[in-house]
Design an enzyme around this catalytic site. Structure first.
Site, mmCIF file in Angstrom:
data_model
loop_
_atom_site.group_PDB
_atom_site.id
_atom_site.type_symbol
_atom_site.label_atom_id
_atom_site.label_comp_id
_atom_site.label_asym_id
_atom_site.label_seq_id
_atom_site.Cartn_x
_atom_site.Cartn_y
_atom_site.Cartn_z
ATOM 1 N N CYS A 150 0.823 -1.202 0.000
ATOM 2 C CA CYS A 150 0.000 0.000 0.000
ATOM 3 C C CYS A 150 0.860 1.256 0.000
ATOM 4 O O CYS A 150 1.397 1.645 1.041
ATOM 5 C CB CYS A 150 -0.933 0.004 1.209
ATOM 6 S SG CYS A 150 -1.932 1.490 1.359
ATOM 7 N N CYS B 289 -0.564 4.080 2.220
ATOM 8 C CA CYS B 289 -0.356 3.853 3.654
ATOM 9 C C CYS B 289 1.082 4.130 4.081
ATOM 10 O O CYS B 289 1.322 4.725 5.137
ATOM 11 C CB CYS B 289 -0.693 2.408 4.011
ATOM 12 S SG CYS B 289 -2.280 1.818 3.425
ATOM 13 N N ASP B 290 2.046 3.697 3.281
ATOM 14 C CA ASP B 290 3.431 3.647 3.746
ATOM 15 C C ASP B 290 4.417 4.516 2.982
ATOM 16 O O ASP B 290 5.581 4.621 3.379
ATOM 17 C CB ASP B 290 3.928 2.188 3.684
ATOM 18 C CG ASP B 290 3.100 1.259 4.561
ATOM 19 O OD1 ASP B 290 2.615 1.722 5.604
ATOM 20 O OD2 ASP B 290 2.929 0.087 4.190
#
Length: 304
Positions: free
Chosen positions: A130, A133-134
């Site tokens: 992701c 997300c990261d």
């Protein structure tokens, strides 16, 4: 006893909830995470009507707010099994049981794993699925993106906002992504490519990823490519394990339906990315959600 239980709160599930609740049905939507599903892992959505561009998490929130207005109940739960009792259905989570006249399965799918050494070991320590997300954790770092489809190339482009360099590793000699997305990647000076190659192993020290062993599929030559992180986009797996004993999935785990989203069990419908189909997009999920939301109303009316 609800009129309908919707399992999953992605774009398909939320649209079904909207249509069913607007038909004055009692609706329970069960979700194992945040509403939005894969949309929460998507950077910019540029192919959803009405928006030139919108962040996936923002679109998720807008959809959820719309659903709440019409009285849909929401519950957290990890569904273990569904049971067909004829005139009603039962949904079993890890600690509760719910009953409804109909069920709509909208559980979606997840990114497939590579299944190589180091993948599990370095999950959350350099291995990710992701970018949204990261990505921010990898400012000024060198990253590998594995895959060549729309998701892989779109997320590689997104990662250039943070990374110093992004290298796309693809097992073929050309990308599978849409032409417009490919053009953006080829024009991005931070993106380079390793063609005809697969990741054999993810390597690192005690704490984080330091690179990957990459094999050329044509020559079998293996080399170690240095990297601070590795993002994987190599396909999808359906989240349908709880339904396999019910007989609505095929051998690959996808749920088969007719054009009205009906499964082989009367009163049980399936929509979105868990279905056996060709195109998995927000727009198709929303369309299927609308169909199912209307079909459960008709089913309940016909079986009064």
């Amino acid at each position: 006893m609800y009129d309908v239980i919707i399992i999953g709160a992605g774009p398909a599930g939320m649209t079904a909830a909207l249509y069913a609740s607007r038909s004055n049905l009692s609706v329970l939507m069960i979700e194992r995470g945040a509403p939005g599903g894969q949309m929460n892992n998507t950077a910019e959505v540029e192919n959803y009507p009405g928006f030139d561009s919108i962040m996936g998490p923002e679109l998720s929130q807008k959809m959820f707010e719309n659903v709440e207005k019409f009285g849909t109940e929401n519950a957290y739960g990890i569904v273990q099994e569904i049971k067909d009792h004829g005139d009603y259905k039962e949904v079993l989570t890890e600690d509760k049981s719910y009953q409804a006249k109909t069920i709509i399965v909208a559980t979606g799918c997840v990114h497939r794993k590579l299944g190589v050494a180091g993948e599990e070991q370095f999950a959350g320590r350099g291995v990710s699925y992701c970018a949204v997300c990261d990505g921010a954790f990898f400012r000024n770092k060198r990253l590998l993106v594995v895959g060549g489809g729309d998701s892989a190339v779109e997320e590689a482009i997104y990662l250039t906002r943070f990374a110093s360099e992004v290298v796309i590793v693809h097992r073929r000699d050309e990308l599978r992504a849409q032409k417009i997305i490919q053009d953006r990647a080829f024009a991005n000076e931070k993106i380079s490519f390793i063609w005809d190659s697969v990741v054999e192993e993810i390597v690192g020290n005690d704490m984080v990823v330091t690179g990957a062993k990459i094999r050329n599929v044509k020559t079998d030559e293996v080399h170690e490519e240095p990297a601070n992180g590795l993002f994987i986009y190599v396909g999808l797996e359906p989240l349908t394990e709880p339904f396999k004993n019910s007989g609505i999935t095929n051998e690959a785990g996808w749920i088969e339906t007719d054009h009205e989203m009906r499964t082989s069990i009367p009163g049980v419908y399936a929509i979105g990315d868990a279905r056996e189909k060709g195109l998995r997009q927000i727009t198709t999920a929303v369309g299927e959600g609308g169909i199912a939301g209307q079909q459960v109303y008709k089913y309940i009316e016909d079986n009064k």
